[in-house]
Design a protein around this motif. Structure first.
Motif, PDB file in Angstrom:
ATOM      1  N   GLN A  78       0.860  -1.180   0.000  1.00 50.92           N
ATOM      2  CA  GLN A  78       0.000   0.000   0.000  1.00 50.92           C
ATOM      3  C   GLN A  78       0.897   1.231   0.000  1.00 50.92           C
ATOM      4  OE1 GLN A  78      -2.733   0.687   3.384  1.00 50.92           O
ATOM      5  NE2 GLN A  78      -4.281   1.205   1.840  1.00 50.92           N
ATOM      6  N   LYS A  98      -0.361   6.845  -1.564  1.00 53.20           N
ATOM      7  CA  LYS A  98      -1.682   7.268  -2.003  1.00 53.20           C
ATOM      8  C   LYS A  98      -2.759   6.295  -1.546  1.00 53.20           C
ATOM      9  CE  LYS A  98       0.011   9.775  -6.013  1.00 53.20           C
ATOM     10  NZ  LYS A  98      -0.028   9.918  -7.491  1.00 53.20           N
ATOM     11  N   LYS A  99      -2.359   5.334  -0.713  1.00 55.53           N
ATOM     12  CA  LYS A  99      -3.280   4.361  -0.122  1.00 55.53           C
ATOM     13  C   LYS A  99      -3.806   3.338  -1.133  1.00 55.53           C
ATOM     14  CE  LYS A  99      -2.849   6.383   3.801  1.00 55.53           C
ATOM     15  NZ  LYS A  99      -1.988   5.770   4.835  1.00 55.53           N
ATOM     16  N   PHE A 100      -3.178   3.268  -2.285  1.00 58.50           N
ATOM     17  CA  PHE A 100      -3.589   2.271  -3.264  1.00 58.50           C
ATOM     18  C   PHE A 100      -3.033   0.917  -2.869  1.00 58.50           C
ATOM     19  CE2 PHE A 100      -5.526   1.249  -7.154  1.00 58.50           C
ATOM     20  CZ  PHE A 100      -4.732   0.305  -7.798  1.00 58.50           C
ATOM     21  N   LEU A 101      -3.905  -0.059  -2.688  1.00 63.33           N
ATOM     22  CA  LEU A 101      -3.517  -1.382  -2.197  1.00 63.33           C
ATOM     23  C   LEU A 101      -3.396  -2.344  -3.380  1.00 63.33           C
ATOM     24  CD1 LEU A 101      -3.094  -2.855   0.540  1.00 63.33           C
ATOM     25  CD2 LEU A 101      -5.495  -3.476   0.434  1.00 63.33           C
ATOM     26  N   GLN A 156     -10.894  -0.489   5.899  1.00 63.66           N
ATOM     27  CA  GLN A 156      -9.593  -0.300   6.516  1.00 63.66           C
ATOM     28  C   GLN A 156      -9.677   0.880   7.473  1.00 63.66           C
ATOM     29  OE1 GLN A 156      -6.298   0.415   3.820  1.00 63.66           O
ATOM     30  NE2 GLN A 156      -4.822  -0.305   5.323  1.00 63.66           N
ATOM     31  N   TYR A 206     -13.576  -0.615   0.721  1.00 63.76           N
ATOM     32  CA  TYR A 206     -13.171  -1.106  -0.590  1.00 63.76           C
ATOM     33  C   TYR A 206     -14.182  -2.125  -1.098  1.00 63.76           C
ATOM     34  CZ  TYR A 206      -8.477   0.666   0.550  1.00 63.76           C
ATOM     35  OH  TYR A 206      -7.401   1.443   0.888  1.00 63.76           O
ATOM     36  N   PHE A 245      -7.765  -4.020  -5.488  1.00 62.32           N
ATOM     37  CA  PHE A 245      -8.345  -2.990  -4.633  1.00 62.32           C
ATOM     38  C   PHE A 245      -8.199  -1.646  -5.322  1.00 62.32           C
ATOM     39  CE2 PHE A 245      -9.007  -4.783  -0.314  1.00 62.32           C
ATOM     40  CZ  PHE A 245      -8.532  -6.058  -0.520  1.00 62.32           C
ATOM     41  N   GLY A 246      -9.267  -0.872  -5.374  1.00 60.89           N
ATOM     42  CA  GLY A 246      -9.177   0.492  -5.883  1.00 60.89           C
ATOM     43  C   GLY A 246      -8.766   1.411  -4.755  1.00 60.89           C
ATOM     44  N   THR A 247      -9.116   2.678  -4.876  1.00 59.61           N
ATOM     45  CA  THR A 247      -8.773   3.618  -3.805  1.00 59.61           C
ATOM     46  C   THR A 247      -9.858   3.685  -2.743  1.00 59.61           C
ATOM     47  OG1 THR A 247      -9.651   5.398  -5.169  1.00 59.61           O
ATOM     48  CG2 THR A 247      -7.269   5.062  -5.206  1.00 59.61           C
ATOM     49  N   ARG A 268     -13.647   6.860   1.353  1.00 64.12           N
ATOM     50  CA  ARG A 268     -13.349   7.262   2.731  1.00 64.12           C
ATOM     51  C   ARG A 268     -14.628   7.753   3.370  1.00 64.12           C
ATOM     52  NH1 ARG A 268      -9.054   8.124   5.655  1.00 64.12           N
ATOM     53  NH2 ARG A 268      -7.672   7.829   3.853  1.00 64.12           N
TER      54      ARG A 268
END
Lengths: 117, 105
Positions: free
Chosen positions: A37, A40-43, B38, B87, B95-97, B100
């Motif tokens: 990750q 930019k928090k992209f997993l 998350q 997600y 997984f995308g972004t 939030r």
């Protein structure tokens, strides 16, 4: 009782060093994963092992080498660390894949925060 | 690989229902729809998953469109502890972004 554990939790190191991150699961799962990750928090998935055999390798540089001594452990070794390797690395596990499809629930570890200076 | 599209962020007040949408127009017939969340400084946590029918569990409900090209995660009464990135993923582990979710007291 921690289902999926990772060590260390934090790792700060210099560019060019070699480091390892360990992962262990006590869920009796056959399949384990490594994810990265970024800032930019992209997993993004990196590797997947099923019963100690590599089944997914998502165009990860050769400097990254997963090792599975048994089905409860999947360690990640990184050679010649680069600045761009700084990220949070998550280990996960799941029940065996059914017919090659990933419908099983994954259980994630707490993550290892790697900072390369 | 089939991908998902989610809004970047959503807001809710505490104890109100929250509907988190996800579009997956290129989903294949056998792809499962999984939702994870998350919380800050933690690993992703499984919330719910389904294939065709709506699903309920103690955490949330999942409403799947009849054509399966979209789905909605429903939190019936948001709490402050539900503030997280949610997600929506298909069976290909992409997984995308995520979305939030902010929850206000």
């Amino acid at each position: 009782d921690t289902a999926v554990s990772q060590t260390p939790k934090y790792l700060v190191t210099q560019m060019g060093n070699d480091k390892s991150i360990k992962c262990e699961q006590n869920l009796g799962h056959d399949t384990m994963y490594w994810y990265k990750q970024d800032s930019k928090k992209f997993l993004k998935i990196m590797f997947s092992y099923n019963n100690k055999e590599l089944i997914i390798n998502e165009t990860v540089p050769n400097r990254f080498s997963p090792k599975s001594p048994d089905k409860a452990h999947l360690n990640l070794h990184i050679n010649s660390l680069e600045l761009g390797d700084s990220a949070v690395y998550f280990c996960a596990s799941s029940l065996p894949l059914a017919g090659g499809r990933y419908e099983e629930t994954q259980y994630f570890g707490p993550g290892t925060r790697l900072l390369v200076l | 690989d089939a991908k998902t599209t989610q809004p970047n962020s959503m807001e809710s007040n505490e104890e109100e229902p929250v509907h988190l949408p996800c579009n997956h127009s290129t989903i294949s017939g056998t792809d499962y729809i999984h939702w994870y969340r998350q919380l800050p400084s933690q690993g992703p946590e499984y919330v719910i998953h389904g294939l065709t029918s709506n699903v309920n569990n103690r955490m949330a409900s999942l409403a799947i469109a009849e054509d399966r090209k979209s789905s909605t995660l429903i939190l019936h009464r948001a709490t402050l502890r539900d503030a997280a990135v949610y997600y929506c993923i298909l069976s290909k582990l992409i997984f995308g972004t995520g979305t939030r979710l902010q929850v206000f007291p």
